[in-house]
Design a protein around this motif. Structure first.
Motif, mmCIF file in Angstrom:
data_model
loop_
_atom_site.group_PDB
_atom_site.id
_atom_site.type_symbol
_atom_site.label_atom_id
_atom_site.label_comp_id
_atom_site.label_asym_id
_atom_site.label_seq_id
_atom_site.Cartn_x
_atom_site.Cartn_y
_atom_site.Cartn_z
ATOM 1 N N ALA A 228 0.732 -1.117 -0.013
ATOM 2 C CA ALA A 228 0.009 0.106 -0.111
ATOM 3 C C ALA A 228 0.947 1.267 -0.136
ATOM 4 C CB ALA A 228 -0.776 0.296 1.086
ATOM 5 N N TRP B 71 -0.979 7.601 3.781
ATOM 6 C CA TRP B 71 -0.788 6.895 4.903
ATOM 7 C C TRP B 71 0.125 7.619 5.972
ATOM 8 C CZ3 TRP B 71 -4.076 2.960 5.471
ATOM 9 C CH2 TRP B 71 -4.444 2.404 4.494
ATOM 10 N N LEU C 4 -1.027 2.716 12.596
ATOM 11 C CA LEU C 4 -1.280 3.283 11.176
ATOM 12 C C LEU C 4 -2.593 4.301 11.058
ATOM 13 C CD1 LEU C 4 -0.485 2.903 8.008
ATOM 14 C CD2 LEU C 4 -1.618 1.148 7.851
ATOM 15 N N GLU D 125 -6.703 3.983 1.517
ATOM 16 C CA GLU D 125 -6.169 3.939 0.028
ATOM 17 C C GLU D 125 -7.183 3.110 -0.561
ATOM 18 O OE1 GLU D 125 -2.117 2.934 -0.452
ATOM 19 O OE2 GLU D 125 -2.468 2.389 -2.801
ATOM 20 N N VAL E 147 2.919 -1.521 4.313
ATOM 21 C CA VAL E 147 2.319 -0.021 4.100
ATOM 22 C C VAL E 147 3.759 0.781 3.889
ATOM 23 C CG1 VAL E 147 1.344 2.120 4.736
ATOM 24 C CG2 VAL E 147 0.364 -0.260 5.318
#
Ligand SMILES: Cc1cc2nc3c(=O)[nH]c(=O)nc-3n(C[C@H](O)[C@H](O)[C@H](O)COP(=O)(O)OP(=O)(O)OC[C@H]3O[C@@H](n4cnc5c(N)ncnc54)[C@H](O)[C@@H]3O)c2cc1C
Lengths: 386, 375
Positions: free
Chosen positions: B106, B115, B126, B130, B144
């Motif tokens: 991601a 992010w 986190l 997305e 990520v």
């Protein structure tokens, strides 16, 4: 799986090539500074014998030929780099372009020792200019239908017929004329031969054909019982068709097929400025993506030529894509000038002039050197469809 | 092609042609993950290819990865191979173990604004979201990637920790929405040697590899079809109008192949930014041209779900705008050059993607050239 020829392997270039590029760039910059080479207000190439001789002095004509014929024994990739630089600068290389690109290699491959010694040093010196005599009033894409005849006479041949669309013949001393030496039989491709015709010989008449842009660039060349001595037969009698195919691979595979309107892209990019809108940048980026792709393909072909292989299919692909790209370039440039409100009357005047010139010439990009449909026929054959 | 590339092509062709059957592809679209295919991909070592040797990989080069993905794209392999390859490469670089099983990445978009990772020591959370993460909810873990100046931070997350919404692209491939309000992160690592753009370029290049494979395939299908289909008493292939169309299709495929291979060779360099932009921009135009022609010469047959063409063409339409849309790539490329002086444009362009035998990158001696490669 994709046929191997559709894979253009990205080449690694010898480091020396970069050095050579800088030499060419420095030379052009100096010519610009000294006022000999103004920033072009046109696309394509113009004739300047002066410039041609300067290039010859630097060893940039006949670069790959043996030294004993006036050449410089450099690599095909080195020659390729020089052609890219000259085209991108819009340099006036018209005079020697054809003899350097195709007549020289044709003579080297098929000519007699005497012919090589006679013509090649002059070409490499920028003094001896050749033109191409293939097309005729009745013969274009279907080259084997040609009707110019060479008949045997005492000591040589007598040539009669008309060649048309001959670029630069009015500046040339010689033409390589494709002629019938036997009436067409079952195989139309046989009985065709190439001759070196001295354009100052009796019976040769060169008439200008003014083009759409109002320029005298091509000609009609009438050959009325022109005597050509035996020693001017090029290659083997009756083998003209194969020889021409080789010649056309040289003609079609170079970067001129996607760099001939580069000055338009260059002026456009400058005029867009760093404040160009997002959509303006997007259109520019689309053009650049095509150009960078064509360049990778061309580099790969240059590498192939270096190994002595004639990349006919690859050349047809690049010619088709390259000439279509240049037509798109003109269309997109016009819209961008309007959408970004670029002032082509004052600030970006040169851009306006280059655009107008490109507009006039762009219609013919997909015809000259082999029409788009013919290129696509070559590609279709490569795919096994015909 | 290199020896590795030839071998990869051969092995992968055998594997994917056998296991990417119509039934497997159809089942994948209705949510059945092709387990047997995935196991074979793992056993062949494909998914770990970019990882270092101690992590089960061979530290393969980007061009070799693209060679493999061309084959995967040709057979429409319905597994997150490209994503797992990148995830394991990143984890291996960070010294984290990856284990087996499909992973996804991601990246939070081209500009890395999706992010945020917050925390310190062992406690990280986190935040962000997305759209359209490939296999986002079915992957074993999501890696990520958060950009941080010159480096990146990786966060390994279990998808069950995230709010997910299952979605599919028009090819029926899972493209799930992931939302992290305050999701706990399994592992975090900082990689100083990579920046976000470099990772994003790699992902974009891997899509390009898949795209070229799918383009190869639709050319092959079209050539075969017009050779077999008879109308007006002869195969369509004999008609000049058809031949001309296929020549244009072949030109698009050749161009795509050339620019993708060239971009793969320089993806790690500064000008890799521009080469990947050129590749993805060029590919978008090729996809538009090629899919149009392939469908046209197939007539109604190409519109039938039963016939294989749509497996490639639907993917091409989807992949065209994944990991950077065509519009974004074109704009990035154009923005990098707009305003360069007319006589400087060629020297700037000539450096892009140029490779010398010494392997040393070329120098950027004029300011405008440096600008073009740095923007
Ligand atoms: C600027 C310029 C410079 C030139 N310089 C030279 C030169 O120096 N020496 C020289 O010998 N020639 C030269 N030519 C001629 C050039 O090679 C021809 O124009 C070209 O080969 C096409 O031939 P044509 O013009 O007779 O068109 P035609 O062959 O009459 O074709 C007309 C149209 O019909 C299409 N067509 C023809 N045959 C087919 C087919 N089988 N299938 C489908 N479509 C077809 C063509 O693609 C084209 O679109 C020059 C031309 C130009 C424009």
């Amino acid at each position: 799986m994709i046929t191997p020829q559709l894979r253009f392997t990205p080449p690694e270039l010898p480091a020396a090539i970069e050095q050579l590029r800088h030499e060419v760039r420095d030379f052009i910059a100096e010519e610009r500074r000294n006022g000999f080479l103004p920033r072009p207000n046109h696309v394509g190439m113009r004739v300047s014998f002066d410039f041609t001789r300067k290039l010859a002095k630097r060893g940039w004509i006949g670069m790959t030929w043996p030294k004993k014929y006036g050449g410089h024994e450099r690599t095909a990739l080195e020659r390729y780099a020089v052609t890219e630089e000259l085209l991108a600068a819009g340099a006036p290389v018209r005079a020697h372009w054809v003899p350097d690109r195709q007549t020289g290699p044709l003579l080297l491959k098929f000519g007699t020792e005497e012919q090589k010694l006679k013509y090649l040093p002059g070409i490499a010196a920028g003094e001896c200019i050749f033109s191409i005599g293939l097309s005729e009033p009745g013969t274009g894409s279907d080259l084997a239908s040609l009707s110019t005849r060479a008949d045997r006479v005492e000591g040589g041949w007598k040539i009669s017929g008309t060649k048309s669309w001959n670029s630069n013949s009015h500046n040339a001393q010689f033409m390589i004329a494709l002629c019938r030496t036997e009436p067409p039989g079952e195989d139309r491709h046989r009985g065709i031969s190439q001759f070196i015709v001295d354009l100052s010989a009796p019976g040769v008449t060169i008439r200008p054909i003014i083009n759409l842009a109002g320029e005298h660039d091509f000609n009609e060349v009438v050959l009325d019982a022109v005597f050509v001595p035996d020693k001017n037969l090029l290659g083997e009698l009756g083998n003209g068709w194969n020889q021409v195919s080789t010649e056309l691979a040289y003609e079609r595979s170079g970067p001129e097929r996607w760099l001939s309107a580069f000055r338009l892209l260059a002026e456009l990019t400058e005029a867009l400025g760093i404040k160009a809108s997002a959509s303006g940048c997007e259109r520019l980026g689309q053009l650049l993506a095509h150009l960078l792709t064509l360049r990778q393909m061309s580099l790969s072909i240059a590498m192939t030529l270096q190994t002595g292989h004639a990349p006919n299919l690859e050349a047809a692909i690049v010619k088709d894509l390259g000439t279509c790209f240049e037509q798109d370039l003109v269309r997109i440039a016009r819209d961008l000038i309007n959408s970004e409100a670029i002032d082509i009357f004052e600030r970006a005047r040169l851009l306006g002039e280059v655009l107008d010139h490109a507009q006039l010439w762009s219609v013919i990009y997909t015809v000259r050197g082999g029409a788009k449909e013919i290129m696509r026929g070559v590609i279709a054959r490569g795919l096994g469809l015909r | 092609m290199s020896d590795i590339a030839n071998m990869l092509t051969e092995t992968a062709t055998r594997l994917f042609s056998e296991l990417c059957t119509k039934a497997v592809l159809a089942a994948a679209e209705t949510g059945n993950f092709p387990q047997a295919l995935w196991v074979a991909v793992e056993e062949a070592g494909f998914a770990s290819m970019l990882a270092m040797e101690q992590d089960g990989g061979i530290a393969a080069s980007a061009p070799d990865a693209v060679t493999l993905l061309r084959v995967a794209g040709r057979f429409s392999a319905p597994v997150p191979l490209a994503e797992t390859m990148i995830a394991r490469w990143l984890l291996s670089q960070a010294g984290l173990s990856a284990g087996t099983g499909p992973l996804t990445i991601a990246l939070g978009g081209m500009t890395a604004d999706g992010w945020r990772l917050e925390g310190s020591g062992k406690n990280w959370t986190l935040h962000g979201k997305e759209h359209a993460v490939p296999w986002g909810s079915s992957a074993k873990s999501v890696v990520v990637v958060v950009g941080e100046g010159t480096g990146i931070t990786l966060g390994v997350v279990d998808p069950t920790q995230l709010k997910t919404e299952a979605r599919r692209n028009i090819a029926g491939e899972p493209r799930d929405e992931l939302i992290a309000n305050v999701a706990s992160v399994t592992k975090v690592a900082h990689l100083a040697g990579l920046d976000h753009d470099r990772v994003f370029r790699m992902a974009a290049l891997f899509r390009a590899g898949l795209i070229v494979g799918a383009l190869d395939s639709i050319l092959e299908l079209s050539v075969r079809y017009v050779g077999e289909r008879v109308q007006f008493g002869r195969p369509l292939a004999r008609l000049q109008a058809i031949q001309q169309q296929l020549a244009v299709l072949a030109g698009s495929v050749a161009a795509s192949s050339a620019i993708t291979d060239a971009a793969a060779c320089v993806i790690e360099r500064e000008d890799g930014r521009l080469m990947i932009a050129a590749a993805r921009a060029r590919l978008a135009d090729a996809i538009d041209t090629a899919t149009g022609i392939a469908h046209q010469v197939h007539g109604a047959m190409g519109f039938a779900r039963e016939y294989a063409l749509h497996l490639n063409t639907r993917r091409l339409w989807a992949w065209r705008d994944e990991y950077g849309t065509a519009v974004q790539w074109r704009e990035r490329l154009g923005r990098s050059f707009a305003g360069i002086a007319a006589d400087d444009l060629w020297p700037a362009l000539a450096l892009v993607g140029a490779r010398t035998e010494t392997g040393k990158p070329l120098t950027h001696e004029t300011p405008s050239i440096a600008r073009a490669t740095a923007v």
